[in-house]
Design a protein around this motif. Structure first.
Motif, PDB file in Angstrom:
ATOM      1  N   TYR A   1     -55.676  39.865-124.568  1.00  0.00           N
ATOM      2  CA  TYR A   1     -54.969  39.046-125.563  1.00  0.00           C
ATOM      3  C   TYR A   1     -53.457  39.282-125.594  1.00  0.00           C
ATOM      4  CZ  TYR A   1     -59.801  38.821-126.963  1.00  0.00           C
ATOM      5  OH  TYR A   1     -61.148  38.658-126.944  1.00  0.00           O
ATOM      6  N   PHE A   2     -53.091  40.563-125.669  1.00  0.00           N
ATOM      7  CA  PHE A   2     -51.674  40.869-125.887  1.00  0.00           C
ATOM      8  C   PHE A   2     -51.151  41.722-124.743  1.00  0.00           C
ATOM      9  CE2 PHE A   2     -54.013  40.949-129.970  1.00  0.00           C
ATOM     10  CZ  PHE A   2     -53.640  39.690-130.401  1.00  0.00           C
TER      11      PHE A   2
ATOM     12  N   CYS B   1     -49.958  43.331-132.842  1.00  0.00           N
ATOM     13  CA  CYS B   1     -50.551  42.799-131.618  1.00  0.00           C
ATOM     14  C   CYS B   1     -50.366  43.747-130.432  1.00  0.00           C
ATOM     15  CB  CYS B   1     -49.952  41.445-131.269  1.00  0.00           C
ATOM     16  SG  CYS B   1     -50.325  40.167-132.486  1.00  0.00           S
ATOM     17  N   HIS B   2     -49.119  44.167-130.218  1.00  0.00           N
ATOM     18  CA  HIS B   2     -48.810  44.897-128.985  1.00  0.00           C
ATOM     19  C   HIS B   2     -49.151  46.381-129.062  1.00  0.00           C
ATOM     20  CE1 HIS B   2     -46.960  41.600-126.803  1.00  0.00           C
ATOM     21  NE2 HIS B   2     -46.274  41.275-127.897  1.00  0.00           N
TER      22      HIS B   2
END
Lengths: 302, 471
Positions: A151-152, A140-141
């Motif tokens: 989003y992240f 994600c990151h």
């Protein structure tokens, strides 16, 4: 001095071709032959001891066995010799693995302050957490913690939605996070535009002052989370609206005030729901500790 | 020789029993042997005081990745020295071989040295050539068993000590000595010593010239470096054979005048040159692959010539041209000069490399994901990993500065405020640079500069790039 050699006849094998073509007889030393036999004997012994011949989907295992123990001395592999078992052993018991264990012990027994103040522990924790981050967080990151808008969140800057202290970061990794801003579809038209411009003015963007002033009234609805001064609330994960970092609306990338306003009105209209899963049950305590230090140091914790 | 019906495909080794001989080449060989062994066997025991690290003068510490050579400690970064050293060794071999043939084989090769030592032992226990030949032919009795057994025992002890000494170059020698004989040494130490013991015993005791003739690649490729001017151990064919060949000291062939009148050469065919040869060849047959050019046949022939009162040098160091024409050619040929120049250049290169080694390795890696981030106050931040390796024996306290960026703030990762690097160690430091937005444009090159706070080592710098969003 080849001329000297012609005086003696050279030994040949006795074979003659085309009347005058002869083959020199240069016998090999017999130890050479014995060495060759030796290699055959060696391979026979090898076949008996080690995995060698494939048979269908299986193979001959050999009679040599290997036993691998884990940290507690429990046997985790006991079977025929193979290089994977050797690797298993090396991962646990090699000097490098033991040094890693030493490093883990050191980090386990140290407080965050001690780790952060020690270049040695920092080096160790960061190099080990780099792998953990790649396994658990990077999906994600991003590998460098750069995140993906909207989003992240970006972990590499110095803006922290839920607080940038080591305790905050540790809690986030352990228990996960739920960020929720409700949408405000009832705010529409001029009021929405004015509110968006007011929000932009908080972080110093040059907007129509009159419109921003009008929007200030509408901001009353936002104060509960973002605070009267717009500084946000780390308890709720409500972002600081007065700084230059935007975690949802892509304000820096919008280009114009009109574009920025559009980004903001979208968020106000639809709200935002984000969730980070908990890793407390998946990671060991010392792994969370090292990840915390790693994330803390990405962009500079607070 | 023969047109035998069944040619032999394999041939057993024919034992060689070299006769001992005295002479200048023997003395030189013995000198080299004593010197080389003194160095090899004693060096691991020499202690050397260092503030950190091993206290052994010469130690190749593989697990810690350090080579200790007296006051020099070689780190993995310096390993190219080894490559240059090997190049120098190769060119030195070409240089010497082009000039004086296989001098390495004859005087310096470890196979030659250990074979020589084992032959000393053999002669000491069993006697010289005739006694050894007699003993070999004798049936197995008490005397033969004792003598052969004793020889092998001494060989074995020498082999073990050679193997142990080799191992002692890779670990602390006194510790190894204690552990080795109390059976507590690490397995690799036993394997290394065991292998070296085995090869020493087999190669120097049993295989000997077979190694030079069949196993060693150097004997083959040194031979192709000869030319007509190369000095080789040569039999003066025209002088030794004259028109009618060599002949024993028979009736009417006693003096040189009588022999010359009869057309017979100076070689009295005593065979001593063959008897002393450690590889069992007859140098009078000319240059051959088995000749390691040890010069012992020169000693042998000189002794005979001196006894006869004739000039020495029937066998001597001479080039092919000299034997054929009688003229000594100049050794200063293109090949010699070429190798000489290359050798000198490589040597200067290595010396320069060793002398210009920096005591500190400093490298900068920019954190590339993300290249830059915008901070809450609008500044742009870039992060860098600084790696400092301290090759000195003392702890270093370094100070960091940034040159070439305006208004930049330096922040260290963690609560680290000092850049201290332990002796013989390395540290990674995370450094974040924060640049005001108005100064941050595109890519800006700058320099990281570190300097030793003690001031002894001066400063080191690396260039890096500061990246900003294009605005």
């Amino acid at each position: 001095m080849s001329t000297n050699n012609t005086s003696k006849e050279v030994e040949t094998t006795g074979h003659v071709w085309d009347g005058d073509l002869r083959e020199y007889s240069n016998p090999l030393p017999s130890w050479w032959l014995w060495t060759f036999y030796g290699t055959i004997v060696f391979s026979l012994i090898y076949w008996v001891l080690y995995p060698t011949w494939p048979i269908g989907n299986d193979f001959t295992k050999g009679i040599k066995t290997i036993e691998v123990k884990d940290e507690q001395g429990k046997v985790i592999y006991d079977g025929h010799w193979n290089t994977r078992a050797l690797l298993l052993d090396e991962m646990r018991n090699s000097p490098a693995a033991l040094r890693q264990k030493e490093g883990i012990e050191m980090v386990k027994n140290a407080s965050y302050e001690q780790i952060l103040a020690s270049p040695e522990m920092m080096s160790f924790a960061r190099s080990m957490a780099k792998g953990l981050f790649g396994d658990y967080c990077a999906a994600c990151h991003g590998t460098g913690g750069q995140g993906v808008l909207p989003y992240f969140p970006n972990l590499a800057d110095d803006d922290w939605l839920w607080g940038g202290k080591v305790e905050n970061i540790q809690k986030a990794i352990t228990s996960g996070l739920k960020g929720n801003m409700p949408g405000f579809p009832t705010i529409q038209g001029q009021a929405l535009d004015d509110l968006a411009l007011y929000v932009l003015s908080l972080s110093g963007e040059k907007v129509d002052a009159a419109a921003a002033e009008r929007g200030k009234k509408g901001y009353a609805m936002c104060m509960g989370c973002h605070g009267a001064d717009g500084k946000g609330n780390a308890m709720l994960g409500a972002p600081n609206l007065t700084d230059k970092v935007w975690t949802v609306a892509n304000v820096p990338g919008a280009g114009s005030i009109e574009g920025m306003k559009q980004e903001i009105t979208n968020v106000i209209h639809k709200g935002i729901k984000r969730e980070m899963p908990a890793f407390g049950h998946r990671l060991k305590d010392y792994e969370i500790k090292m990840l915390t230090v790693y994330v803390h140091e990405m962009g500079g914790g607070k | 020789m023969s047109e035998s019906a069944e040619p032999q495909l394999y041939q057993s080794r024919i034992p060689i029993h070299p006769r001992s001989i005295k002479g200048k080449f023997r003395t030189f060989k013995t000198g080299v042997l004593v010197l080389a062994y003194a160095v090899f066997f004693l060096l691991p025991w020499l202690r050397w005081d260092r503030p950190v690290g091993a206290n052994q003068a010469i130690l190749f510490d593989i697990p810690e990745r350090r080579f200790y050579l007296f006051d020099m400690v070689i780190h993995p970064q310096d390993m190219y020295w080894l490559a240059v050293l090997l190049i120098i060794a190769a060119w030195l071999l070409f240089f010497v071989t082009g000039l004086v043939g296989r001098a390495f084989c004859g005087y310096f090769c470890f196979q030659t040295l250990w074979t020589d030592l084992f032959m000393f032992v053999e002669r000491w226990v069993q006697g010289d050539r005739p006694a050894r030949m007699r003993l070999l032919k004798a049936p197995w009795n008490g005397e033969k068993t004792t003598k052969i057994g004793l020889t092998w025992l001494i060989w074995f002890l020498i082999a073990v000590w050679s193997g142990f000494t080799f191992t002692a170059y890779w670990v602390d020698a006194p510790t190894l000595f204690v552990e080795f004989f109390t059976l507590q040494a690490p397995t690799p130490a036993y394997i290394t010593t065991g292998l070296l013991t085995l090869t020493t015993f087999v190669m120097a005791g049993l295989a000997r010239e077979q190694v030079c003739i069949y196993m060693c690649p150097y004997s083959r490729f040194q031979t192709v470096m000869f030319d007509k001017e190369t000095l080789l151990v040569s039999y003066d064919y025209p002088r030794g054979e004259a028109e009618k060949g060599r002949a024993h000291l028979g009736k009417g062939l006693k003096t040189q005048e009588e022999r010359h009148a009869a057309g017979v050469g100076d070689c009295i065919d005593c065979g001593l040159c063959v008897q002393v040869c450690p590889t069992g060849i007859d140098i009078r047959k000319g240059l051959q692959i088995a000749c390691i050019s040890c010069g012992l046949c020169i000693d042998a022939c000189d002794e005979i010539m001196a006894k006869q009162g004739w000039p020495k040098g029937l066998i001597r160091y001479a080039s092919e041209t000299e034997i054929e024409t009688g003229k000594k050619p100049s050794l200063l040929k293109f090949r010699t000069i070429g190798y000489g120049v290359a050798l000198t250049a490589a040597f200067i290169g290595l010396t320069y490399g060793v002398l210009s080694r920096t005591p500190v390795e400093f490298s900068v890696n920019q954190v590339r994901q993300p290249l830059f981030v915008s901070l809450a106050d609008g500044r742009v931040q870039n992060s860098y990993e600084l790696k400092i390796q301290n090759k000195t024996m003392n702890e270093l306290d370094m100070a960091l500065s940034v040159e070439g960026l305006d208004g930049v703030e330096i922040e260290y990762g963690g609560n680290v405020s000092q850049m201290k690097v332990p002796a013989e160690g390395h540290r990674n430091f995370l450094v974040r640079l924060k640049m005001p937005a108005q100064n941050a444009t595109g890519q800006q090159p700058f320099r990281f500069v570190i300097h030793d706070k003690g001031g002894a080592l001066g400063q080191f710098e690396r260039t890096a790039m500061f990246n900003s969003p294009n605005r």
